[in-house]
Design an enzyme around this catalytic site. Structure first.
Site, PDB file in Angstrom:
ATOM      1  N   LYS A  45       0.859  -1.197   0.000  1.00  0.00           N
ATOM      2  CA  LYS A  45       0.000   0.000   0.000  1.00  0.00           C
ATOM      3  C   LYS A  45       0.890   1.240   0.000  1.00  0.00           C
ATOM      4  O   LYS A  45       1.866   1.301   0.760  1.00  0.00           O
ATOM      5  CB  LYS A  45      -0.906  -0.026   1.236  1.00  0.00           C
ATOM      6  CG  LYS A  45      -1.950   1.086   1.275  1.00  0.00           C
ATOM      7  CD  LYS A  45      -2.907   0.902   2.462  1.00  0.00           C
ATOM      8  CE  LYS A  45      -3.987   1.971   2.484  1.00  0.00           C
ATOM      9  NZ  LYS A  45      -4.951   1.782   3.598  1.00  0.00           N
ATOM     10  N   SER A  50      -9.975   2.110   2.467  1.00  0.00           N
ATOM     11  CA  SER A  50      -8.996   2.855   1.705  1.00  0.00           C
ATOM     12  C   SER A  50      -7.984   1.965   0.990  1.00  0.00           C
ATOM     13  O   SER A  50      -7.316   2.442   0.079  1.00  0.00           O
ATOM     14  CB  SER A  50      -8.256   3.825   2.624  1.00  0.00           C
ATOM     15  OG  SER A  50      -7.404   3.120   3.506  1.00  0.00           O
ATOM     16  N   SER A  55     -10.509  -0.070   6.692  1.00  0.00           N
ATOM     17  CA  SER A  55      -9.845   0.083   5.394  1.00  0.00           C
ATOM     18  C   SER A  55      -9.171  -1.169   4.842  1.00  0.00           C
ATOM     19  O   SER A  55      -8.774  -1.190   3.677  1.00  0.00           O
ATOM     20  CB  SER A  55      -8.792   1.195   5.463  1.00  0.00           C
ATOM     21  OG  SER A  55      -9.418   2.442   5.406  1.00  0.00           O
TER      22      SER A  55
END
Lengths: 488, 97
Positions: free
Chosen positions: A76, A153, A177
């Site tokens: 990420k 997210s 997320s």
């Protein structure tokens, strides 16, 4: 090769049936083909990946292979990676190239993984559709023509893993997320106990809630990734000295006469969810009962207020964490008339609308006239929720609840801020309490899209959480092989 | 508790975000804060606030240098490179003549 799980790939790498270079090239080819369309990577790192893979093959040849040697993952783009642009999906950090490595990404290097690139996300991890990304939203590979959200997210990670553009990867979970995007892409997303994985070098959103964790296609794979990520870090004072080390296949926690008390949260029964979610959730509970689970109703009286408490605490912490982006030492700078004007122009241009909204809300709830009324009240409600979970865990070993209300929604859905926030209803309480929760596929809805449910445990019961999740995974039996999901 | 337009503008000023009143209004911050008010009805008398779930005693580190001598690395992302060769961050003028 793209349909291999991490567990399978490791066996084939060990036996020499495939090489890390071959495996990595297969992923890079697929990224080349579908990466733009899915928009799941902000930065792809092919040279780094090939170098990592070659080093892995050399270690396999020398008999010095590391635990995850040759496994190609996506990181990420919130984890700082030395020499590789780290943006947090923000214009503010569009050109930021860290000179240091986050603890989590370093642990993956130490485990021998191959870095394919940095995955897309909501700006500073603030959002549920990954639409607040400065680089545009990633797309859900399930029924791709419908252009559904891959969630947020960590939506770049789920888009990449579900489509076979990475075999697994990292996410961070501040209010859901990891779990929400995993649920709507047919993946396993694990939010570990707060403190199990170091936050050092991970761009901060809300420090008392931010939790790095793994995303993968199977529970066993998630357990392998978590084993690599977890562990004490002297650079993060909230990191625990309890490690996590699982061997796969994970052993069953039910069956063969084993008993387990599984809690269902009473207050969540009143929350409206789709008919599919209700049906699949109940079906999985019946399945677990059939192998010895004893179902207990538990009460978390204020759990429906967790959302409001979260949307006070998280913006408050964010408004103070994001104060560091002033355009002076790194990141974007827009020159103004004087120093203050430079700050203001830089931050107006560098942060997107949702980030600005949350920072202003955060500042409002921390202002002297409202600090007690909002922030401290939310912190007290947080304590009540954490205490209720502790009490519930006296009556049961693990808790089950949905990961969300329904299947993936179209990216062009036009929701108000409060409607977006409401999507976190089932996930935020676990962040407030700092307890582990894993979203695991529980089946396919009538429309053919995946749904997920959560297994929740006591602090540091991460292994048990994954063990029960594995039973659910087996009963649900959804086919999440990337070539099947994409139809190619 | 409702915040006036002026208060919201002041908050934006405090955190150094240049924002027009129109844009601020479109952000619906009022509706978010109004929704947060639902927490007020919960009786929390005598409840200790929880600020972090990691409630172990924070460890003390030995007072030793663990890194350093990385000036050039620290400067490598400076947005204005005018000062880098001299080992400084270049920033806008702070003081008047």
């Amino acid at each position: 090769m793209i349909d291999l799980t991490i567990t399978e790939a490791l066996q084939k790498l060990k036996s020499g049936e495939i090489s890390a270079v071959e495996l990595t090239r297969a992923y890079l080819d697929r990224i080349e083909k579908y990466g733009k369309e899915l928009n799941c990577y902000i930065t792809v790192t092919p040279e780094r990946a090939m170098a990592d893979a070659a080093a892995s093959d050399a270690r396999y040849a020398a008999g010095t292979a590391l635990p995850l040697d040759g496994i190609p993952i996506g990181m990420k783009d919130l984890f700082a990676t030395r020499g590789i642009r780290t943006t947090a999906a923000s214009r503010m950090l569009e050109n930021f190239v860290p000179e240091y490595e986050s603890t989590v990404s370093q642990k993956f290097i130490d485990a021998g993984t191959v870095l394919l690139g940095k995955t897309n996300l909501d700006e500073f991890a603030m959002g549920t559709f990954s639409k607040t990304s400065y680089f545009g939203a990633p797309v859900n590979p399930w029924q791709m023509e419908k252009r559904l959200t891959a969630g947020g997210s960590s939506g770049g990670a789920t888009s990449a893993i579900a489509s076979g553009l990475a075999i697994g990867g990292t996410g961070t979970d501040t209010g859901g997320s990891i779990r929400f995007p995993s649920a709507i892409t047919g993946l396993v997303g694990m939010k570990p106990t707060y403190g199990l994985c170091s936050r050092w070098g991970c761009v901060a959103f809300a420090s008392s809630l931010d939790t790095p964790g793994p995303i993968a296609r199977t529970v066993d794979d998630a357990a392998l990734l978590l084993s690599a990520m977890a562990g004490h870090d002297p650079k993060d004072s909230t990191s625990s000295d309890k490690g996590f080390n699982a061997t796969v296949p994970l052993s069953p926690i039910l069956g063969d006469g084993k008993t387990l008390r599984v809690g269902i949260i009473k207050e969540f029964a009143a929350v409206e969810v789709s008919a599919d979610m209700k049906r699949l959730f109940n079906a999985r509970i019946e399945d677990l009962k059939s192998i010895g689970a004893e179902i207990v109703e538990v009460s978390i009286p204020n759990i429906l207020d967790a959302l409001a408490a979260y949307y006070i605490i998280a913006p408050a912490e964010a408004s103070s964490n994001l104060a560091r982006y002033d355009g002076m030492k790194y990141g974007l700078r827009i020159e103004g008339e004087d120093l203050i004007d430079t700050y203001k122009k830089t931050r107006a241009a560098g942060f997107g609308e949702e980030v600005q909204r949350r920072m202003i809300v955060g500042t409002a709830v921390l202002s002297s006239e409202s600090y007690e009324v909002y922030f401290m009240q939310a912190a007290r409600v947080r304590r009540m929720i954490a205490d209720s979970f502790n009490k519930a865990f006296e009556q049961c070993d693990l808790i089950l609840c949905p990961s969300g209300a329904g299947t993936a929604m179209p990216l062009d859905s036009d929701l108000t801020p409060l409607e977006y926030y409401a999507l976190d209803l089932f996930t935020v309480a676990m962040n407030l309490a700092g307890i582990p929760a894993c979203s695991v596929p529980c089946g396919l809805a009538e429309n053919g899209l995946p749904l997920g449910m959560q297994v929740v445990g006591k602090r540091f019961d991460d292994l048990k959480v994954l063990q029960l999740a594995k039973h659910i995974e087996q009963f649900a039996g959804i086919d999440n092989r990337p070539t099947k999901v994409m139809g190619k | 508790m409702a915040f006036s337009k002026q208060q919201l503008k002041k908050f934006a000023d405090l955190i150094r975000i240049d924002i027009s009143e129109e844009k601020l209004e479109k952000m619906n911050i009022d509706s978010v804060i109004e929704w947060l008010d639902k927490l007020q009805k919960i009786n929390t008398t005598g409840v200790e606030p929880m600020l972090n779930p990691a409630e172990h005693k924070l460890p003390r580190r030995a007072d030793v240098v663990t890194d350093g001598n990385i000036r050039d690395l620290v400067l490598s992302n400076a947005p204005d490179n005018a000062g880098i060769s001299r080992g400084y961050f270049a920033v806008p003028k702070v003081m008047d003549e």
